[in-house]
Write an enzyme that holds these catalytic residues in place. Structure first.
Site, PDB file in Angstrom:
ATOM      1  N   ASP A   1     -23.973 -24.970 -30.489  1.00  0.00           N
ATOM      2  CA  ASP A   1     -25.123 -25.852 -30.627  1.00  0.00           C
ATOM      3  C   ASP A   1     -25.302 -26.315 -32.069  1.00  0.00           C
ATOM      4  OD1 ASP A   1     -25.756 -25.612 -27.933  1.00  0.00           O
ATOM      5  OD2 ASP A   1     -27.120 -23.921 -28.258  1.00  0.00           O
TER       6      ASP A   1
ATOM      7  N   TYR B   1     -19.522 -13.098 -30.641  1.00  0.00           N
ATOM      8  CA  TYR B   1     -20.520 -13.711 -31.511  1.00  0.00           C
ATOM      9  C   TYR B   1     -21.208 -12.639 -32.341  1.00  0.00           C
ATOM     10  CZ  TYR B   1     -20.512 -18.256 -29.079  1.00  0.00           C
ATOM     11  OH  TYR B   1     -20.170 -19.477 -28.564  1.00  0.00           O
TER      12      TYR B   1
END
Length: 245
Positions: free
Chosen positions: A52, A111
């Protein structure tokens, strides 16, 4: 036509995200411009996932087909020359079989979410971490995080605009580690829903602040309603660090 696997890092702050947008700067857009400048023809660059706006990467993976064979190190250097001054770098290039797909061949994505837990303002890491001034109980966060491990319906932690066909995902790892003022959330899974990691992190911060218990987090997961989610963590603390194949 050779297929190249690229390992990439980038600062997500100036970009609308990974995905190409006609009127906005994107990571995919600047990479495709660099490939075209290198090989002379428009070339699609396929990423392992669509980060994003504002999300960073130290180990994003992409692939592209180029109608010319380059030595991998020469391709890496040429792309980096054309990427400047954008905050994007190709760390490695490899020739791979034409069956390799950066997205669909991926077996696991890793992540990290970085929090600086202190009252003082940020001086050196603005835009690269989330500063949380209230003291966080990182041990409670870690214990609660284990309630999310495994295969679940993650509707609660899914953006309302998520286009995935199913809300079910299998979370392999979700650890919370403190080192001084630094609190890091480490997570691994084959794939994630849109905003899932940031939604989980924000909810874990509520646990760390004492607003939620581990049972509250589990109840939010079981509710399978977006409205049951805690706060969504801002994008600047999130990093895609590795993709396994």
């Amino acid at each position: 036509m050779p297929r190249y696997k690229l390992t990439i890092e980038y600062d997500g702050a100036p970009f609308c995200g990974w995905q190409l947008q006609e009127t906005l700067p994107s990571v995919q857009g600047v990479l495709e411009a660099a490939v075209q400048a290198t090989c002379g023809v428009p070339t699609r660059v396929h990423g392992s996932g669509r980060t994003d706006a504002g999300v960073h990467a130290t180990g994003q993976v992409a692939h592209c087909d180029i109608d010319k064979e380059f030595r991998p190190d020469k391709l890496r250097d040429a792309l980096n020359a054309h990427l400047r001054p954008n905050p994007v770098a190709v760390l490695d290039a490899q020739i791979v079989p034409d069956t390799f797909e950066a997205r669909f061949s991926a077996r696991k994505r890793h992540y990290r979410y970085r929090i600086v837990n202190r009252r003082s303002n940020l001086a050196l890491e603005v835009g690269r971490v989330w500063r949380v001034p209230q003291r966080l109980d990182s041990d409670a966060m870690h214990v609660a995080a284990q309630r999310l491990i495994g295969k679940h319906d993650f509707t609660t932690f899914r953006d309302t605009e998520c286009q995935a066909k199913s809300p079910e995902k299998t979370l392999d790892q979700l650890d919370v580690v403190r080192d001084g003022d630094a609190v890091t959330i480490i997570t691994s899974a084959r794939s994630y829903l849109h905003s899932q990691v940031r939604s989980m992190v924000g909810s874990l911060v509520w646990v760390g602040q004492g607003r939620w218990s581990a049972d509250d987090l589990a109840a939010a997961l079981a509710a399978r309603r977006r409205a049951a989610c805690g706060v969504v963590a801002p994008p600047e603390g999130l990093y895609l660090v590795q993709v396994d194949y």
